[in-house]
Design a protein around this motif. Structure first.
Motif, PDB file in Angstrom:
ATOM      1  N   SER A  70       3.324  21.023 -22.513  1.00 38.74           N
ATOM      2  CA  SER A  70       2.963  22.419 -22.277  1.00 38.74           C
ATOM      3  C   SER A  70       3.801  22.984 -21.141  1.00 38.74           C
ATOM      4  O   SER A  70       4.129  22.277 -20.177  1.00 38.74           O
ATOM      5  N   PRO A  71       4.133  24.276 -21.198  1.00 38.73           N
ATOM      6  CA  PRO A  71       4.896  24.887 -20.096  1.00 38.73           C
ATOM      7  C   PRO A  71       4.129  24.904 -18.778  1.00 38.73           C
ATOM      8  O   PRO A  71       4.727  25.113 -17.728  1.00 38.73           O
ATOM      9  N   LEU A  72       2.807  24.675 -18.826  1.00 33.67           N
ATOM     10  CA  LEU A  72       2.036  24.667 -17.582  1.00 33.67           C
ATOM     11  C   LEU A  72       2.422  23.511 -16.675  1.00 33.67           C
ATOM     12  O   LEU A  72       2.181  23.559 -15.466  1.00 33.67           O
ATOM     13  N   TRP A  73       3.012  22.451 -17.251  1.00 36.87           N
ATOM     14  CA  TRP A  73       3.463  21.334 -16.410  1.00 36.87           C
ATOM     15  C   TRP A  73       4.550  21.780 -15.439  1.00 36.87           C
ATOM     16  O   TRP A  73       4.789  21.134 -14.415  1.00 36.87           O
ATOM     17  N   LYS A 103       1.181   8.564 -11.169  1.00 38.03           N
ATOM     18  CA  LYS A 103       0.490   8.315 -12.431  1.00 38.03           C
ATOM     19  C   LYS A 103      -0.808   7.579 -12.162  1.00 38.03           C
ATOM     20  O   LYS A 103      -0.841   6.631 -11.394  1.00 38.03           O
ATOM     21  N   ARG A 104      -1.871   8.017 -12.818  1.00 41.17           N
ATOM     22  CA  ARG A 104      -3.174   7.375 -12.677  1.00 41.17           C
ATOM     23  C   ARG A 104      -3.421   6.503 -13.898  1.00 41.17           C
ATOM     24  O   ARG A 104      -3.640   7.008 -14.995  1.00 41.17           O
ATOM     25  N   ASN A 152      -1.940  12.431 -10.395  1.00 42.86           N
ATOM     26  CA  ASN A 152      -2.147  13.165  -9.151  1.00 42.86           C
ATOM     27  C   ASN A 152      -1.061  14.232  -9.118  1.00 42.86           C
ATOM     28  O   ASN A 152       0.131  13.910  -9.230  1.00 42.86           O
ATOM     29  N   PHE A 153      -1.464  15.484  -8.981  1.00 36.17           N
ATOM     30  CA  PHE A 153      -0.482  16.562  -9.038  1.00 36.17           C
ATOM     31  C   PHE A 153      -0.718  17.566  -7.921  1.00 36.17           C
ATOM     32  O   PHE A 153      -1.821  17.690  -7.397  1.00 36.17           O
ATOM     33  N   ARG A 154       0.340  18.262  -7.555  1.00 36.88           N
ATOM     34  CA  ARG A 154       0.250  19.316  -6.546  1.00 36.88           C
ATOM     35  C   ARG A 154       0.581  20.642  -7.208  1.00 36.88           C
ATOM     36  O   ARG A 154       1.616  20.790  -7.875  1.00 36.88           O
ATOM     37  N   CYS A 155      -0.299  21.601  -7.052  1.00 34.44           N
ATOM     38  CA  CYS A 155      -0.079  22.930  -7.619  1.00 34.44           C
ATOM     39  C   CYS A 155       1.043  23.617  -6.847  1.00 34.44           C
ATOM     40  O   CYS A 155       1.020  23.688  -5.619  1.00 34.44           O
ATOM     41  N   SER A 160      -6.182  15.821  -9.126  1.00 38.05           N
ATOM     42  CA  SER A 160      -5.889  14.775 -10.098  1.00 38.05           C
ATOM     43  C   SER A 160      -6.555  15.128 -11.410  1.00 38.05           C
ATOM     44  O   SER A 160      -7.609  15.779 -11.437  1.00 38.05           O
ATOM     45  N   GLY A 161      -5.938  14.697 -12.498  1.00 33.82           N
ATOM     46  CA  GLY A 161      -6.507  14.955 -13.812  1.00 33.82           C
ATOM     47  C   GLY A 161      -5.434  15.021 -14.871  1.00 33.82           C
ATOM     48  O   GLY A 161      -4.238  14.854 -14.601  1.00 33.82           O
ATOM     49  N   SER A 162      -5.864  15.297 -16.093  1.00 31.28           N
ATOM     50  CA  SER A 162      -4.954  15.408 -17.216  1.00 31.28           C
ATOM     51  C   SER A 162      -4.560  16.862 -17.415  1.00 31.28           C
ATOM     52  O   SER A 162      -4.870  17.732 -16.596  1.00 31.28           O
TER      53      SER A 162
END
Length: 239
Positions: free
Chosen positions: A27-30, A38-39, A47-50, A58-60
């Motif tokens: 998805s382009p949201l990535w 990676k979890r 684990n991601f930073r906006c 963290s999440g999918s």
């Protein structure tokens, strides 16, 4: 693509990020987040930073979508710094991406194959019984027929000339694969064919030409050119 706060997108920051422009399955949201870690070994949890608010979560993909598009009830806080124009742009990109996925799915038609040829179903016992002869079963004719069909479809769907079937390297490739046990082998893809393998073959040709090129200094070289205008004209240039 960059967010209005100047922090950029996930594809531009962070070595762990993957740009959706490079992978149509993402998805382009990535592009609006930076993957940090990676979890787990499987699944799509990170684990991601906006890149808009700078907060780490963290999440999918579901949580990333809820965070960016400000969807409550998904187990993640919404991004409070997303502007209206950014949200509308992300919604537009997601809709275009989902429509493209649907279009690709409709084009991918599963064609019938002969792998089930010669198999009958006993209506009384609901068990499959093979109608093939023992000789046909011993030579695994079903598998051979299915492989023939897959190769044929490669020609038909790729627009390959039938004359390719006469190429000795075409026969040699399948013969090599059939006589060697190569678990998990995947044929070379688009990039490998046009880069690594192409350069290797160029080097092979150069090596084969070396003995011939070595004689040019001693015996010279003649270049022949034929012009078909009114008559054939040839000339030679000493090297």
């Amino acid at each position: 693509m960059a967010s209005q706060n100047g922090s950029g997108t996930g594809s531009a920051s962070g070595s762990g990020s993957i740009s959706s422009s490079q992978n149509v399955n993402l998805s382009p949201l990535w592009d609006y987040v930076t993957k940090l870690e990676k979890r787990g070994t499987i699944g799509g949890t990170w684990n991601f930073r906006c890149n808009i608010c700078g907060e780490t979560r963290s999440g999918s993909y579901t949580r990333i979508k809820a965070h960016l598009l400000q969807i409550s009830g998904e187990g993640v806080t919404i991004c409070k710094k997303v502007t209206r124009s950014q949200k509308l742009e992300m919604v537009r990109l997601v809709e275009e991406w989902e429509n493209k996925k649907k279009q690709r799915a409709t084009r991918e038609v599963t064609l019938p194959c002969q792998s089930q040829a010669g198999v009958e179903i006993d209506s009384s016992s609901k068990k499959r019984k093979s109608s093939l002869s023992p000789i046909a079963r011993s030579f695994d004719m079903n598998t051979r027929a299915q492989l023939d069909e897959e190769i044929a479809r490669m020609f038909y769907t790729g627009g390959l000339p039938f004359n390719l079937a006469r190429n000795p390297h075409y026969h040699r490739a399948f013969t090599f694969a059939a006589t060697h046990n190569i678990p998990g082998y995947v044929p070379p893809g688009y990039n490998k064919l046009r880069t690594t393998l192409l350069q290797q073959e160029k080097n092979n040709v150069e090596k084969l030409l070396q003995p011939i090129k070595a004689t040019w200094q001693e015996k010279g070289l003649t270049i022949l050119s034929i012009a078909l205008v009114k008559s054939k004209i040839s000339f030679s240039l000493p090297i």
